[in-house]
Design a protein around this motif. Structure first.
Motif, mmCIF file in Angstrom:
data_model
loop_
_atom_site.group_PDB
_atom_site.id
_atom_site.type_symbol
_atom_site.label_atom_id
_atom_site.label_comp_id
_atom_site.label_asym_id
_atom_site.label_seq_id
_atom_site.Cartn_x
_atom_site.Cartn_y
_atom_site.Cartn_z
ATOM 1 N N GLY A 141 0.752 -1.194 -0.217
ATOM 2 C CA GLY A 141 -0.031 0.128 -0.019
ATOM 3 C C GLY A 141 0.674 1.334 -0.161
ATOM 4 N N ALA A 142 1.935 1.017 -0.547
ATOM 5 C CA ALA A 142 2.780 2.458 -0.581
ATOM 6 C C ALA A 142 3.191 2.981 -1.905
ATOM 7 N N GLY A 143 2.430 2.420 -2.960
ATOM 8 C CA GLY A 143 2.761 2.761 -4.038
ATOM 9 C C GLY A 143 3.865 2.340 -4.998
ATOM 10 N N LEU A 233 17.132 7.037 -4.127
ATOM 11 C CA LEU A 233 16.569 6.802 -2.916
ATOM 12 C C LEU A 233 15.280 6.998 -2.746
ATOM 13 N N ILE A 234 14.674 5.728 -2.166
ATOM 14 C CA ILE A 234 13.166 5.468 -2.067
ATOM 15 C C ILE A 234 12.816 5.832 -0.711
ATOM 16 N N THR A 235 12.028 6.628 -0.320
ATOM 17 C CA THR A 235 11.625 6.947 1.194
ATOM 18 C C THR A 235 10.358 6.520 1.377
ATOM 19 N N ASN A 236 9.829 5.735 2.161
ATOM 20 C CA ASN A 236 8.468 5.357 2.628
ATOM 21 C C ASN A 236 8.137 6.176 3.792
ATOM 22 N N THR A 237 7.060 7.094 3.510
ATOM 23 C CA THR A 237 6.461 7.789 4.793
ATOM 24 C C THR A 237 5.950 7.078 5.837
ATOM 25 N N LYS A 238 5.487 5.870 5.196
ATOM 26 C CA LYS A 238 4.484 5.141 6.161
ATOM 27 C C LYS A 238 2.983 5.809 6.649
ATOM 28 N N ALA A 315 1.887 16.719 4.525
ATOM 29 C CA ALA A 315 2.960 16.971 5.526
ATOM 30 C C ALA A 315 4.147 16.326 5.602
ATOM 31 N N VAL A 316 3.961 15.022 5.445
ATOM 32 C CA VAL A 316 5.173 13.999 5.413
ATOM 33 C C VAL A 316 6.125 14.088 4.392
ATOM 34 N N ILE A 317 5.258 14.134 3.393
ATOM 35 C CA ILE A 317 6.122 14.426 1.945
ATOM 36 C C ILE A 317 6.750 15.605 1.899
ATOM 37 N N GLU A 318 6.335 16.742 2.233
ATOM 38 C CA GLU A 318 6.963 17.995 2.300
ATOM 39 C C GLU A 318 8.501 17.968 3.443
ATOM 40 N N THR A 319 8.161 17.150 4.517
ATOM 41 C CA THR A 319 9.239 16.870 5.263
ATOM 42 C C THR A 319 10.295 16.160 4.775
ATOM 43 N N VAL A 320 9.942 15.174 3.890
ATOM 44 C CA VAL A 320 11.066 14.394 3.113
ATOM 45 C C VAL A 320 11.465 15.492 1.866
ATOM 46 N N GLY A 340 2.536 7.644 1.330
ATOM 47 C CA GLY A 340 3.277 6.923 0.492
ATOM 48 C C GLY A 340 4.509 6.978 0.327
ATOM 49 N N CYS A 341 5.323 7.081 -0.673
ATOM 50 C CA CYS A 341 6.560 6.931 -0.968
ATOM 51 C C CYS A 341 7.266 8.182 -1.661
ATOM 52 N N VAL A 342 8.577 8.530 -1.420
ATOM 53 C CA VAL A 342 9.096 10.027 -2.241
ATOM 54 C C VAL A 342 10.395 9.334 -3.170
ATOM 55 N N LEU A 343 10.676 9.813 -4.217
ATOM 56 C CA LEU A 343 12.013 9.631 -4.945
ATOM 57 C C LEU A 343 12.957 10.656 -4.877
#
Length: 387
Positions: A141-143, A233-238, A315-320, A340-343
């Motif tokens: 479920g993280a895309g 780098l793939i970041t899962n915000t959870k 908000a969590v995406i903006e933190t990344v 979800g995730c950020v690249l």
């Protein structure tokens, strides 16, 4: 003989959400996999069950083969060469089998995956007792295309044990299917994705099956050949997200502001096209590679700004984004957004020390990080003696 298969997850490099409104998207396989192993039970084992073990989650499901045969007797298969949609009668029958299993309340979303497992297994292999074990690098479920990678790796093992594909079972190491076999596998995987998601685009299963990088527009898929190794780098915000609600939100914004959003989608389309052209362009020396990476970073950063215009950031995406920008590394969300995730593209000359610092800072926020290659091989299989 035991057979194993592994299928990669996927990321969207550019074009998510806008693709629903006619723009171009670019997706790529990633070096994170779901692996599936299949072993049929021998007569001497006296084990007449079909077992599915989700090793990472510590869950196991099992059914008596007799019970499955009794419930799905109308199927009359197996039909490995004929991918078909699951009929309403079969949906009702499999629902009974799935409801007999116990799902942890926090994992109730796995029920559709178990449903797809029963359908795909019986359609391709019929009613044979076996044990299937699934291990995955991909969060659910993280895309990152976890459900497609599950379907593709499962089907790869099932077809390898049929007579309708050509594989040398005596060859060592990971093997690739031929093009026609991949086409068959991909059609089956799409049927599995339909069970899990209802109306999938077909992008996730196609990337997981064939690998590499794919340009996608209005149902048309075009392979892209990268001339430069790319690492992300793939970041899962959870943070979980509701894809349907996010897609609906973009549509509502488009209804309220049709001219402005049309310009946004056109801009995304231009970014996707330029990005795909750039990926295919040669980079004969270090300077050329660096210039190419800088342009890719700019395009991803612009795409992220347009995704914010669509209202799908979080908000969590903006933190990344803020964290990686400290190290002059622009980032973008991938997939539906809303969590979800950020690249983050990692330039070839970036030091390992900087990568470790970025990961440490992101993980201190509670995020999960991986470094993975982009655009690698699709599904692969290998054969070995059962332990």
């Amino acid at each position: 003989m035991e057979i194993k298969a592994r299928a990669p997850g996927k990321v969207i490099l550019a074009g998510e959400h806008a693709v629903v409104h006619g723009s171009t998207a670019v997706a790529a396989s990633i070096g994170l996999f779901t692996s599936c192993s299949l072993r049929f039970h021998s007569d001497s084992e006296n084990d007449d069950t079909l077992k599915l073990t989700l090793k990472d989650l510590g869950l196991e499901f099992s059914w008596s083969v007799g019970r499955i045969r009794e419930t799905l007797s109308h199927l009359g298969g197996p039909f490995p060469l004929t991918p078909t949609s699951c009929s309403r009668e079969t949906i009702r029958s499999i629902s009974v089998l799935v409801e007999e299993q116990s799902f942890p309340e926090a994992r109730i979303e796995l029920a559709t995956g178990v449903f797809a497992f029963i359908w795909l297994y019986t359609s391709i292999q019929g009613f044979k007792p076996a044990t299937v074990v699934v291990i995955s690098d991909l969060p659910v479920g993280a895309g990152l295309g976890s459900s497609a990678a599950f379907c593709v790796s499962l089907i790869a093992t099932l077809l390898a044990h049929s007579d309708c594909v050509s594989l040398d079972k005596n060859q060592q190491g990971w093997l690739s299917y031929g093009d026609s076999d991949l086409d068959l596998l991909n059609k089956w995987a799409f049927e599995g994705e339909k069970i899990i998601h209802g109306k999938p685009s077909g992008l996730d299963n196609t990337v997981s099956t064939y690998g590499n990088i794919i340009k996608f527009r209005s149902g048309n898929l075009t392979p892209i050949k990268s001339n430069t190794p790319l690492k992300m780098l793939i970041t899962n915000t959870k943070v979980g997200r509701n894809t349907k609600a996010l897609v609906g939100g973009v549509s509502e914004r488009t209804f309220r502001h049709p001219y402005a959003m049309s310009s946004v989608f056109n801009a995304v389309d231009s970014i996707s096209k330029e990005l795909s052209t750039l990926i295919e362009s040669p980079a004969p020396d270090v300077l050329s590679v660096t210039e190419k990476e800088e342009k890719l970073q700019e395009l991803m950063e612009m795409n992220q700004g347009l995704l914010q215009c669509m209202g799908v950031s979080h908000a969590v995406i903006e933190t990344v984004l803020r964290t990686t920008l400290k190290y002059r590394l622009p980032s973008k969300l991938t997939g539906a957004g809303g969590g979800g995730c950020v690249l983050t593209l990692l330039p070839a000359l970036l030091s390992r020390t900087i990568v470790d610092k970025v990961k440490t800072e992101l993980e201190s926020c509670g995020f999960q990080c991986w470094v993975a290659g982009i655009g690698g091989n699709g599904v692969e299989v290998c054969f070995g003696e059962s332990s």
